[in-house]
Design a protein around this motif. Structure first.
Motif, PDB file in Angstrom:
ATOM      1  N   ARG A 207      48.757  22.580  69.268  1.00 29.17           N
ATOM      2  CA  ARG A 207      48.292  23.143  68.001  1.00 29.17           C
ATOM      3  C   ARG A 207      47.757  21.959  67.193  1.00 29.17           C
ATOM      4  NH1 ARG A 207      49.815  28.098  66.301  1.00 29.17           N
ATOM      5  NH2 ARG A 207      50.002  27.416  64.119  1.00 29.17           N
ATOM      6  N   LEU A 208      46.443  21.898  67.067  1.00 29.69           N
ATOM      7  CA  LEU A 208      45.788  20.712  66.542  1.00 29.69           C
ATOM      8  C   LEU A 208      45.418  20.848  65.070  1.00 29.69           C
ATOM      9  CD1 LEU A 208      43.313  19.993  69.495  1.00 29.69           C
ATOM     10  CD2 LEU A 208      45.667  19.197  69.217  1.00 29.69           C
ATOM     11  N   SER A 231      40.494  27.748  69.613  1.00 31.90           N
ATOM     12  CA  SER A 231      41.781  28.358  69.279  1.00 31.90           C
ATOM     13  C   SER A 231      42.885  27.322  69.122  1.00 31.90           C
ATOM     14  CB  SER A 231      42.165  29.369  70.363  1.00 31.90           C
ATOM     15  OG  SER A 231      42.267  28.726  71.634  1.00 31.90           O
ATOM     16  N   GLU A 232      42.721  26.159  69.762  1.00 36.00           N
ATOM     17  CA  GLU A 232      43.751  25.121  69.669  1.00 36.00           C
ATOM     18  C   GLU A 232      43.830  24.507  68.269  1.00 36.00           C
ATOM     19  OE1 GLU A 232      41.681  24.491  73.735  1.00 36.00           O
ATOM     20  OE2 GLU A 232      41.153  25.149  71.710  1.00 36.00           O
ATOM     21  N   VAL A 233      42.719  24.571  67.530  1.00 40.04           N
ATOM     22  CA  VAL A 233      42.661  23.954  66.199  1.00 40.04           C
ATOM     23  C   VAL A 233      43.099  24.989  65.164  1.00 40.04           C
ATOM     24  CG1 VAL A 233      41.208  22.782  64.524  1.00 40.04           C
ATOM     25  CG2 VAL A 233      40.775  22.490  66.969  1.00 40.04           C
ATOM     26  N   VAL A 234      44.195  24.701  64.474  1.00 37.77           N
ATOM     27  CA  VAL A 234      44.746  25.679  63.532  1.00 37.77           C
ATOM     28  C   VAL A 234      44.650  25.218  62.082  1.00 37.77           C
ATOM     29  CG1 VAL A 234      46.305  26.648  65.256  1.00 37.77           C
ATOM     30  CG2 VAL A 234      47.094  24.756  63.819  1.00 37.77           C
ATOM     31  N   ALA A 235      44.265  23.955  61.852  1.00 44.60           N
ATOM     32  CA  ALA A 235      44.169  23.471  60.470  1.00 44.60           C
ATOM     33  C   ALA A 235      43.141  22.354  60.390  1.00 44.60           C
ATOM     34  CB  ALA A 235      45.532  22.976  59.977  1.00 44.60           C
ATOM     35  N   LEU A 236      42.639  22.163  59.182  1.00 47.87           N
ATOM     36  CA  LEU A 236      41.575  21.185  58.942  1.00 47.87           C
ATOM     37  C   LEU A 236      41.784  20.546  57.576  1.00 47.87           C
ATOM     38  CD1 LEU A 236      38.582  20.102  59.624  1.00 47.87           C
ATOM     39  CD2 LEU A 236      37.823  22.020  58.201  1.00 47.87           C
ATOM     40  N   ALA A 237      41.579  19.219  57.510  1.00 45.87           N
ATOM     41  CA  ALA A 237      41.574  18.499  56.234  1.00 45.87           C
ATOM     42  C   ALA A 237      40.462  17.467  56.308  1.00 45.87           C
ATOM     43  CB  ALA A 237      42.919  17.831  55.968  1.00 45.87           C
ATOM     44  N   SER A 238      39.326  17.786  55.724  1.00 47.40           N
ATOM     45  CA  SER A 238      38.119  16.976  55.907  1.00 47.40           C
ATOM     46  C   SER A 238      37.582  16.497  54.568  1.00 47.40           C
ATOM     47  CB  SER A 238      37.045  17.800  56.632  1.00 47.40           C
ATOM     48  OG  SER A 238      35.811  17.115  56.641  1.00 47.40           O
ATOM     49  N   VAL A 239      37.319  15.187  54.493  1.00 41.17           N
ATOM     50  CA  VAL A 239      36.657  14.598  53.331  1.00 41.17           C
ATOM     51  C   VAL A 239      35.293  14.104  53.795  1.00 41.17           C
ATOM     52  CG1 VAL A 239      36.779  12.901  51.479  1.00 41.17           C
ATOM     53  CG2 VAL A 239      38.893  13.866  52.425  1.00 41.17           C
ATOM     54  N   GLY A 240      34.235  14.726  53.298  1.00 38.95           N
ATOM     55  CA  GLY A 240      32.897  14.402  53.756  1.00 38.95           C
ATOM     56  C   GLY A 240      32.301  13.207  53.047  1.00 38.95           C
ATOM     57  N   CYS A 241      31.143  12.777  53.537  1.00 36.28           N
ATOM     58  CA  CYS A 241      30.448  11.628  52.959  1.00 36.28           C
ATOM     59  C   CYS A 241      29.010  11.616  53.491  1.00 36.28           C
ATOM     60  CB  CYS A 241      31.170  10.333  53.339  1.00 36.28           C
ATOM     61  SG  CYS A 241      30.607   8.874  52.434  1.00 36.28           S
ATOM     62  N   CYS A 242      28.179  10.764  52.913  1.00 34.16           N
ATOM     63  CA  CYS A 242      26.824  10.504  53.399  1.00 34.16           C
ATOM     64  C   CYS A 242      26.039  11.796  53.632  1.00 34.16           C
ATOM     65  CB  CYS A 242      26.867   9.674  54.683  1.00 34.16           C
ATOM     66  SG  CYS A 242      27.674   8.080  54.494  1.00 34.16           S
ATOM     67  N   TYR A 243      25.898  12.598  52.578  1.00 40.69           N
ATOM     68  CA  TYR A 243      25.209  13.879  52.697  1.00 40.69           C
ATOM     69  C   TYR A 243      23.740  13.707  53.081  1.00 40.69           C
ATOM     70  CZ  TYR A 243      29.332  15.170  49.951  1.00 40.69           C
ATOM     71  OH  TYR A 243      30.614  15.336  49.506  1.00 40.69           O
ATOM     72  N   MET A 244      23.160  12.561  52.760  1.00 44.64           N
ATOM     73  CA  MET A 244      21.746  12.363  53.085  1.00 44.64           C
ATOM     74  C   MET A 244      21.516  12.269  54.583  1.00 44.64           C
ATOM     75  SD  MET A 244      23.448   9.574  52.108  1.00 44.64           S
ATOM     76  CE  MET A 244      23.690   7.816  52.391  1.00 44.64           C
ATOM     77  N   LYS A 245      22.581  12.061  55.380  1.00 41.73           N
ATOM     78  CA  LYS A 245      22.448  11.951  56.825  1.00 41.73           C
ATOM     79  C   LYS A 245      22.628  13.288  57.540  1.00 41.73           C
ATOM     80  CE  LYS A 245      23.880   7.102  56.976  1.00 41.73           C
ATOM     81  NZ  LYS A 245      24.804   6.105  57.564  1.00 41.73           N
ATOM     82  N   LEU A 246      22.765  14.369  56.792  1.00 39.87           N
ATOM     83  CA  LEU A 246      22.884  15.687  57.407  1.00 39.87           C
ATOM     84  C   LEU A 246      21.586  16.069  58.111  1.00 39.87           C
ATOM     85  CD1 LEU A 246      24.681  17.647  54.538  1.00 39.87           C
ATOM     86  CD2 LEU A 246      25.682  16.947  56.709  1.00 39.87           C
ATOM     87  N   SER A 247      21.707  16.650  59.293  1.00 40.14           N
ATOM     88  CA  SER A 247      20.534  17.137  60.009  1.00 40.14           C
ATOM     89  C   SER A 247      19.962  18.347  59.280  1.00 40.14           C
ATOM     90  CB  SER A 247      20.904  17.534  61.439  1.00 40.14           C
ATOM     91  OG  SER A 247      21.382  16.425  62.158  1.00 40.14           O
ATOM     92  N   ASP A 248      18.672  18.390  59.161  1.00 38.66           N
ATOM     93  CA  ASP A 248      18.019  19.471  58.431  1.00 38.66           C
ATOM     94  C   ASP A 248      16.862  20.019  59.269  1.00 38.66           C
ATOM     95  OD1 ASP A 248      17.273  21.202  56.422  1.00 38.66           O
ATOM     96  OD2 ASP A 248      16.136  19.694  55.311  1.00 38.66           O
ATOM     97  N   PRO A 249      16.942  21.280  59.711  1.00 34.17           N
ATOM     98  CA  PRO A 249      18.061  22.201  59.505  1.00 34.17           C
ATOM     99  C   PRO A 249      19.148  21.987  60.548  1.00 34.17           C
ATOM    100  CG  PRO A 249      16.333  23.300  60.686  1.00 34.17           C
ATOM    101  CD  PRO A 249      15.827  21.906  60.436  1.00 34.17           C
ATOM    102  N   GLY A 250      20.259  22.692  60.382  1.00 35.97           N
ATOM    103  CA  GLY A 250      21.336  22.608  61.347  1.00 35.97           C
ATOM    104  C   GLY A 250      22.686  22.375  60.711  1.00 35.97           C
ATOM    105  N   SER A 251      22.752  21.423  59.768  1.00 36.68           N
ATOM    106  CA  SER A 251      24.034  21.107  59.134  1.00 36.68           C
ATOM    107  C   SER A 251      24.107  21.576  57.685  1.00 36.68           C
ATOM    108  CB  SER A 251      24.277  19.602  59.204  1.00 36.68           C
ATOM    109  OG  SER A 251      24.476  19.194  60.542  1.00 36.68           O
ATOM    110  N   TYR A 252      22.988  22.032  57.151  1.00 35.04           N
ATOM    111  CA  TYR A 252      22.947  22.654  55.821  1.00 35.04           C
ATOM    112  C   TYR A 252      21.690  23.507  55.754  1.00 35.04           C
ATOM    113  CZ  TYR A 252      22.187  23.506  50.915  1.00 35.04           C
ATOM    114  OH  TYR A 252      21.953  24.132  49.716  1.00 35.04           O
ATOM    115  N   PRO A 253      21.808  24.779  55.314  1.00 36.95           N
ATOM    116  CA  PRO A 253      23.062  25.439  54.973  1.00 36.95           C
ATOM    117  C   PRO A 253      23.772  25.974  56.219  1.00 36.95           C
ATOM    118  CG  PRO A 253      21.227  26.915  54.560  1.00 36.95           C
ATOM    119  CD  PRO A 253      20.629  25.611  55.006  1.00 36.95           C
TER     120      PRO A 253
END
Length: 431
Positions: A207-208, A231-253
């Motif tokens: 249970r990841l 299904s193995e992943v049951v929880a997430l705690a993510s702090v993002g960064c570097c929004y300018m490096k997001l693939s567009d399109p694909g990662s937003y929206p």
């Protein structure tokens, strides 16, 4: 029913264009951008008020991190071995996020934490050797992984020595170092290594809990997709960064709701602006120091780079120390060298001086850009939260770090079963 991120209606104090330095113009001669000889236009006031009202709150549930009251460079909440090689900002981040992950792990019954984009392993070491979690660390850079493994051994030796000298201070019991893996995680494909359980966990099916401390660009999106698809992943705690490096399109929206908004597109300039340190710049405005000229110098450097090498767009320029002590031509020469261009190129000194004379206008422009930065970040993070909620999961955004220490301070917490009021206790300083 999925929980929504909490909205706020903050006061205008503390925002760059809010007039923090309004009353200081009289005792700061020569700084015209601190003097307001007329009432601000109603449209500008309305824009500022709207931007503040619509943005997620960046204020955590504590005023000043108590861990730095005694010594601003050493967290009193971390034992000395965990502070070695770690700057105050990172000390604050690994403690706060590590303790949140520990609490979330207990609430969701996780057997293993996966730290994605772990770098030198500071967070992984604290979670495993400080909090007793089973941790796998994924990092694509072999050099950083080797460094992390050396620091693991150094920390173990320090803890063993401390335990012998102060047996009542150091918690006894078996210690599990983080398991480091050289692994690049694709933003579009599932990573099998990420899902494999550790042999030392002693558990059947894993249970990841996935976490990432300032996972850059698409890496934060990869965490969301693994959470949703596996299904193995049951929880997430993510702090993002570097929004300018997001693939567009694909990662937003990501969410259907944001994708349906007219004008939801976020060009590079807006996403890049959302990564700047709002609170730090507001303090610089209040102090009205010479450091405010940095952005004007950087803009002048950009004009030179584009003239010399038009195909080199948005080059990353490593920090140039003590900018305020340099002449503008000295700054440009150092900047050219940092991007691989000839620092001895002939410069148009008259043009550089004319650009330097625009410093006040650059400050005003950058203040307006930072006034909108929290609103842009809100839209990006809201999109991620709604993406999870549209698929039936439970998510919330929490301001976990002091924004003065860590500007990207919102953590996206998600689970596949409801936690009810347990979400609200995760952001307390004493987690």
């Amino acid at each position: 029913m999925a929980r929504s991120a909490r909205w706020t209606n903050p006061t205008t104090a503390g925002h760059p264009a809010a007039g923090n330095a309004q009353g200081r113009g009289g005792d700061q001669p020569g700084l015209d951008y601190l003097r307001y000889r007329s009432v601000w236009p109603l449209t500008l006031l309305a824009l500022k008020s709207t931007a503040c009202a619509l943005a997620f709150t960046r204020t955590p549930g504590f005023q000043t991190p108590s861990e730095f009251l005694e010594n601003p460079s050493q967290s009193s909440r971390l034992m000395a071995p965990f502070r070695k090689h770690v700057k105050p900002k990172k000390q604050h981040e690994i403690r706060r996020l590590g303790e949140l992950v520990k609490k979330l792990s207990d609430l969701t019954g996780c057997t293993q934490v996966v730290d994605v984009g772990s770098g030198q392993g500071h967070l992984s070491r604290f979670m495993s050797l400080g909090l007793g979690l089973m941790v796998k660390s994924l990092e694509g850079n072999q050099r950083l992984v080797s460094r992390a493994q050396r620091l693991d051994q150094e920390l173990l030796q320090a803890l063993n020595k401390m335990e012998k000298r102060h047996p009542k201070v150091v918690q006894r019991g078996p210690r599990h170092s983080p398991h480091h893996v050289v692994q690049w995680v694709s933003p579009t494909a599932l990573c099998e290594e990420l899902l494999l359980p550790l042999e030392t966990s002693g558990q059947g099916s894993a249970r990841l809990l996935l976490t990432g401390l300032h996972a850059c660009g698409d890496l934060s999106v990869a965490l969301l997709r693994h959470f949703c698809c596996c299904s193995e992943v049951v929880a997430l705690a993510s702090v993002g960064c570097c929004y300018m490096k997001l693939s567009d399109p694909g990662s937003y929206p990501l969410s259907q709701w944001v994708a349906g908004l007219p004008g939801h597109e976020l060009p590079y300039r807006l996403r890049e602006g959302a990564c700047h340190a709002l609170e730090d710049y507001a303090e610089r405005l209040q102090n009205a120091g010479p450091g405010l000229q940095t952005h004007c110098f950087r803009a002048a450097l950009e004009t030179v780079i584009r003239h010399v090498c038009p195909e080199l767009r948005r080059p990353g320029v490593q920090g140039i120390p003590r900018v305020h002590e340099l002449k503008i031509e000295e700054y440009v020469q150092q900047g050219l060298q940092r991007v691989g261009l000839d620092p001895q190129l002939p410069l148009d000194l008259a043009a550089l001086r004319a650009q330097q004379a625009q410093e006040n206008r650059v400050v005003a422009f950058f203040s307006l850009a930072l006034m909108l930065a929290p609103l842009v970040e809100t839209l990006i993070l809201l999109d991620r939260l709604l993406y999870l909620e549209e698929q039936g999961f439970y998510a919330e955004l929490l301001p976990i770090f002091s924004p003065e220490l860590s500007p990207r301070n919102l953590v996206l917490v998600a689970t596949k079963t409801p936690l009810g009021q347990a979400f609200s206790i995760l952001e307390n300083e004493d987690i």
